[in-house]
Write a protein that holds these residues in place. Structure first.
Motif: not given
Length: 161
Positions: A140-156
């Motif tokens: 679940s944390h691997i999935a959360r880190s991928i989703l967090g990276a996608a959120a970060f890149l989207s906000m960037a």
């Protein structure tokens, strides 16, 4: 007002991503642990990571919602911010569906009181083999880190519009 909120959103998303990424990077090493050691190690995370999660995840979601209200609907910046919100919502949902029930299992015998006790008894999971619990928590944390990276890149991307 939009620019400072956008940078705040990026910071909160980065905090959330960083916490999940820290767990994901520990995964290979934690697979080598026996049950007693793994359970002991799990206990060290809850105080700091719970505070960071509350601030980063809930704060990030609220700031992203506020930004969507302030941004011109349909603009590129709006859509990138909406994507960041969607990824953060999925990340948060992953916590409640997979991570939190396992946290509740790990802490069922801990002496928790007040808000901590209430929080970790909410949506408590059902008993399972410790390795199944470990795998659910770690993946679940691997999935959360991928989703967090996608959120970060989207906000960037939103900040570059």
């Amino acid at each position: 007002m939009v620019q400072p909120l956008s940078f705040l959103a990026l910071f909160l998303i980065a905090t959330t991503m960083g916490l999940a990424l820290a767990h994901a990077l520990e995964f290979p090493g934690k697979l080598r642990l026996d049950e007693d050691t793994y359970r002991a190690v799990q206990q060290i995370y809850y105080p700091g990571f719970t505070i960071g999660g509350l601030i980063g995840e809930l704060g990030g979601l609220l700031v992203l919602i506020a930004l969507l209200v302030l941004l011109p609907a349909g603009s590129e910046r709006f859509w990138w911010t909406a994507a960041a919100l969607a990824f953060m919502a999925l990340l948060h949902g992953t916590y409640w569906l997979w991570t939190h029930p396992v946290n509740s299992q790990w802490l069922e015998d801990a002496d928790l009181s007040g808000i901590g006790g209430l929080f970790f008894s909410t949506f408590a999971g059902e008993g399972a083999d410790w390795q199944q619990l470990r795998n659910a928590w770690e993946y679940s944390h691997i999935a959360r880190s991928i989703l967090g990276a996608a959120a970060f890149l989207s906000m960037a991307m939103a900040l570059t519009q």
